[in-house]
Design a protein around this motif. Structure first.
Motif, short mmCIF file in Angstrom:
data_model
loop_
_atom_site.label_atom_id
_atom_site.label_comp_id
_atom_site.label_asym_id
_atom_site.label_seq_id
_atom_site.Cartn_x
_atom_site.Cartn_y
_atom_site.Cartn_z
N MET A 178 0.84 -1.21 0.00
CA MET A 178 0.00 0.00 0.00
C MET A 178 0.86 1.25 0.00
O MET A 178 0.62 2.19 -0.76
CB MET A 178 -0.90 -0.04 1.24
CG MET A 178 -2.08 0.88 1.18
SD MET A 178 -1.71 2.40 1.98
CE MET A 178 -1.76 3.49 0.60
N ARG A 179 1.90 1.27 0.84
CA ARG A 179 2.81 2.41 0.89
C ARG A 179 3.51 2.61 -0.47
O ARG A 179 3.64 3.74 -0.93
CB ARG A 179 3.85 2.24 1.99
CG ARG A 179 3.29 2.41 3.39
CD ARG A 179 4.39 2.20 4.44
NE ARG A 179 3.91 2.46 5.78
CZ ARG A 179 3.83 3.66 6.34
NH1 ARG A 179 4.21 4.73 5.67
NH2 ARG A 179 3.39 3.80 7.58
N SER A 180 3.94 1.52 -1.08
CA SER A 180 4.63 1.64 -2.37
C SER A 180 3.68 2.11 -3.47
O SER A 180 4.08 2.84 -4.38
CB SER A 180 5.30 0.33 -2.76
OG SER A 180 4.36 -0.67 -3.10
N ARG A 181 2.42 1.74 -3.37
CA ARG A 181 1.43 2.22 -4.34
C ARG A 181 1.18 3.71 -4.14
O ARG A 181 1.07 4.47 -5.10
CB ARG A 181 0.14 1.40 -4.26
CG ARG A 181 0.31 0.00 -4.85
CD ARG A 181 -0.94 -0.85 -4.69
NE ARG A 181 -2.12 -0.21 -5.24
CZ ARG A 181 -2.49 -0.22 -6.54
NH1 ARG A 181 -1.76 -0.85 -7.43
NH2 ARG A 181 -3.60 0.39 -6.91
N TYR A 182 1.11 4.16 -2.89
CA TYR A 182 0.98 5.60 -2.62
C TYR A 182 2.18 6.33 -3.25
O TYR A 182 2.01 7.35 -3.92
CB TYR A 182 0.90 5.87 -1.12
CG TYR A 182 0.99 7.34 -0.80
CD1 TYR A 182 -0.14 8.15 -0.83
CD2 TYR A 182 2.22 7.93 -0.53
CE1 TYR A 182 -0.06 9.51 -0.58
CE2 TYR A 182 2.32 9.29 -0.27
CZ TYR A 182 1.18 10.07 -0.31
OH TYR A 182 1.28 11.42 -0.07
N SER A 183 3.38 5.81 -3.01
CA SER A 183 4.58 6.44 -3.59
C SER A 183 4.51 6.44 -5.11
O SER A 183 4.96 7.40 -5.74
CB SER A 183 5.84 5.72 -3.12
OG SER A 183 6.09 5.98 -1.76
N ALA A 184 3.95 5.40 -5.69
CA ALA A 184 3.82 5.34 -7.15
C ALA A 184 2.88 6.44 -7.65
O ALA A 184 3.13 7.06 -8.68
CB ALA A 184 3.33 3.97 -7.60
N PHE A 185 1.82 6.70 -6.91
CA PHE A 185 0.96 7.84 -7.26
C PHE A 185 1.76 9.13 -7.16
O PHE A 185 1.67 10.00 -8.03
CB PHE A 185 -0.27 7.91 -6.35
CG PHE A 185 -1.42 7.05 -6.78
CD1 PHE A 185 -2.26 7.45 -7.81
CD2 PHE A 185 -1.66 5.83 -6.16
CE1 PHE A 185 -3.33 6.65 -8.22
CE2 PHE A 185 -2.72 5.03 -6.55
CZ PHE A 185 -3.55 5.44 -7.58
N ALA A 186 2.55 9.27 -6.09
CA ALA A 186 3.32 10.50 -5.87
C ALA A 186 4.36 10.75 -6.97
O ALA A 186 4.61 11.90 -7.32
CB ALA A 186 3.99 10.46 -4.50
#
Length: 146
Positions: free
Chosen positions: A53-61
């Motif tokens: 989930m954290r890595s997906r948030y970073s991918a959005f960022a």
């Protein structure tokens, strides 16, 4: 340029690339290069649902739509993903998690993702469901609001 002439407004720009030495957008106390970048680059897999989930948030960022699509379960994954170029993801809060460890096949992560869009601050709240597919964690869907 004279004041009477305005420069034409171009399309909104994506944020500058996050460098490996920059703080990771996911909020962990690590650099992007030591945290989410290996997942985005495919050299490592997220070991837990929360790390995915954290890595997906970073991918959005960082604007990494390829990673977002690769880590989305095929039964719910869209054919394409267009990110809003003017949206800036600013902070992630993990509110809770269930399951999702190396010993589970399912897990949930509740989070609040903060962003700005055209100068207006807002947030997205979601309780996400994750499952293992071929041994790797993938995003399945959002649980309905209680």
């Amino acid at each position: 340029m004279p004041k009477s002439q305005k420069k034409p407004a171009g399309p909104p720009r994506r944020p500058a690339a996050v460098t490996p030495a920059a703080p990771c957008p996911c909020g962990r106390a690590a650099t992007y290069g030591d945290c989410c970048a290996p997942f985005h680059q495919g050299s490592a897999a997220a070991p837990t649902a929360e790390r995915l989930m954290r890595s997906r948030y970073s991918a959005f960022a960082v604007g990494d739509t390829g990673y977002l699509l690769r880590t989305w379960h095929p039964s719910t994954r869209p054919a394409a993903l267009d990110l809003e170029p003017a949206q800036r993801w600013t902070r992630l809060e993990i509110l809770g998690a269930t399951g999702g460890s190396a010993f589970h096949t399912e897990g949930t992560v509740e989070f609040r993702a903060h962003y700005t869009l055209h100068g207006h601050a807002d947030s997205q709240h979601e309780h996400s469901r994750f499952v293992r597919q071929d041994g790797a964690w993938v995003y399945l869907d959002a649980l309905p609001d209680a």
